[in-house]
Design an enzyme around this catalytic site. Structure first.
Site, PDB file in Angstrom:
ATOM      1  N   LYS A 265       0.839  -1.208   0.000  1.00  0.00           N
ATOM      2  CA  LYS A 265       0.000   0.000   0.000  1.00  0.00           C
ATOM      3  C   LYS A 265       0.868   1.250   0.000  1.00  0.00           C
ATOM      4  O   LYS A 265       0.568   2.233  -0.692  1.00  0.00           O
ATOM      5  CB  LYS A 265      -0.946  -0.016   1.210  1.00  0.00           C
ATOM      6  CG  LYS A 265      -2.086  -1.000   1.015  1.00  0.00           C
ATOM      7  CD  LYS A 265      -2.817  -1.366   2.292  1.00  0.00           C
ATOM      8  CE  LYS A 265      -3.787  -2.522   2.019  1.00  0.00           C
ATOM      9  NZ  LYS A 265      -4.376  -3.125   3.204  1.00  0.00           N
TER      10      LYS A 265
ATOM     11  N   GLN B  64      -4.379  -1.831   9.469  1.00  0.00           N
ATOM     12  CA  GLN B  64      -4.305  -3.158   8.844  1.00  0.00           C
ATOM     13  C   GLN B  64      -4.931  -4.196   9.777  1.00  0.00           C
ATOM     14  O   GLN B  64      -4.532  -4.334  10.931  1.00  0.00           O
ATOM     15  CB  GLN B  64      -2.843  -3.505   8.539  1.00  0.00           C
ATOM     16  CG  GLN B  64      -2.664  -4.812   7.802  1.00  0.00           C
ATOM     17  CD  GLN B  64      -3.275  -4.791   6.394  1.00  0.00           C
ATOM     18  OE1 GLN B  64      -3.094  -3.837   5.640  1.00  0.00           O
ATOM     19  NE2 GLN B  64      -4.007  -5.838   6.046  1.00  0.00           N
TER      20      GLN B  64
ATOM     21  N   ASP C 224     -11.234   2.681   4.147  1.00  0.00           N
ATOM     22  CA  ASP C 224     -11.693   1.300   3.968  1.00  0.00           C
ATOM     23  C   ASP C 224     -13.219   1.259   3.806  1.00  0.00           C
ATOM     24  O   ASP C 224     -13.765   0.272   3.305  1.00  0.00           O
ATOM     25  CB  ASP C 224     -11.325   0.458   5.206  1.00  0.00           C
ATOM     26  CG  ASP C 224     -10.011  -0.291   5.033  1.00  0.00           C
ATOM     27  OD1 ASP C 224      -9.624  -0.575   3.881  1.00  0.00           O
ATOM     28  OD2 ASP C 224      -9.379  -0.604   6.070  1.00  0.00           O
TER      29      ASP C 224
END
Ligand code: NDP
Length: 297
Positions: free
Chosen positions: A52, A96, A119
């Site tokens: 990422k 994460q 997200d």
């Protein structure tokens, strides 16, 4: 001839348009930033986070990274999230997952400022998506929609079957596909581990989206010749190569590919799209936070 849906190519086009968005933001004095937070020593999580960061670098998004000892108290993670919520250089926050057992995942998701929740997992953003007013579409479902769009696969009026009902893939994807909106209007069925006779659903579907995390369990005999198959699954199987494993999907590609109309490979299908849509959400967040108009892909 079966169409092989090339996620790498579609994602690459999207990334190039995102690079233009970043330039537009920079011209207005805004440097979009994504913060990644890792509270794990799992090698897979470490790899995901570093990918990422690399993706951000490629398109010009500034990446901020915080690592927290997995044995540290949960408060350390919540303090970090508070700081990132307040940091004007950070437009998106990604913690994460999974987090360690002593940290409540739901609390973590709720702690993130919904305006930075790239997200799209915060209950406010989930609610907005269900209500047809999405702020951040979760990356994998959004990536699936973008793949269908890129290959002119009509969702309106199509019978779509989603295999899997997780909060990150199956449920949000179902909510997107039933919206009375472009890339929606599908008659959508969600199957799961308690579905009796899965094949009865998949074999008549126009679009089958597999997101169960079960190795190659959907075979050609369960699919129709008109079907578009989107394989979200990523499963590791032992292989005689340097790594000792290879990645395969939930669909048995060998038996499905000759049967269906279109199919995504694994790897090279949905995976690169998920990564691209995270960048999309980050520039969207930056554009909204700073009031700069950009043309999103
Ligand atoms: P989860 O484990 O959270 O959910 C799996 C879902 O599949 C559950 O709803 C489960 O049902 C259902 N399921 C499991 N077994 C069966 C079965 N035999 N028949 C029908 N349904 C079944 O997984 P995720 O949604 O997080 O991920 C799914 C897969 O997608 C994984 O392989 C993951 O690695 C991959 N993934 C890939 C991404 C990408 O970018 N390509 C991104 C995210 C995930 P129940 O609810 O009843 O337990």
């Amino acid at each position: 001839m079966t169409t092989v849906i090339d996620g790498n190519s579609v994602a690459s086009d999207i990334r190039s348009e995102i690079t233009d968005c970043v330039e537009t933001l920079e011209d207005s004095g805004v440097n979009p930033g994504l913060a990644t937070v890792l509270m794990s020593d799992d090698p897979a999580s470490e790899t995901y986070v570093s990918m990422k960061q690399q993706d951000c670098e490629e398109v010009g998004i500034e990446s901020h990274h915080v690592e927290i000892d997995p044995d540290a108290p949960a408060a350390e993670l919540f303090d970090t999230i508070d700081d990132l919520n307040d940091d004007p250089a950070v437009d998106g926050i990604l913690v994460q997952l999974p987090v360690p057992d002593h940290v409540d995942k739901r609390e973590v998701i709720r702690a993130i400022d919904p305006a930075k929740d790239v997200d799209g997992f915060h209950p406010e953003n989930v609610g907005r998506l269900v209500a047809g007013d999405a702020r951040f579409k979760p990356c994998t479902p959004h990536g699936v929609q973008k793949l269908l769009e890129a290959y002119d696969i009509e969702t309106e009026g199509a019978d779509a079957v989603i295999v899997g009902r997780s909060d990150i893939v199956g449920k949000p994807l179902a909510n997107l596909l039933i919206q009375k909106a472009p890339l929606g209007n599908a008659t959508t069925t969600v199957c799961h581990s308690r579905t009796d006779d899965l094949a009865a659903y998949t074999e008549t579907a126009d679009i089958v989206i597999a997101a169960a995390g079960v190795t190659e369990f959907i075979g050609g005999s369960m699919l129709s010749e008109d079907a578009t198959v989107i394989d979200v699954g990523i499963n590791r199987v032992d292989a005689d190569n340097e790594k000792g494993y290879q990645l395969v999907g939930d669909v048995d590609y060998e038996s499905a590919e000759p049967v269906v109309d279109a199919i995504t490979p694994v790897p090279g299908g949905v995976g690169p799209m998920t990564r691209a849509m995270l960048l999309y959400n980050t520039v969207k967040g930056a554009s909204e936070a700073h009031g700069v108009d950009i043309e999103l892909p």
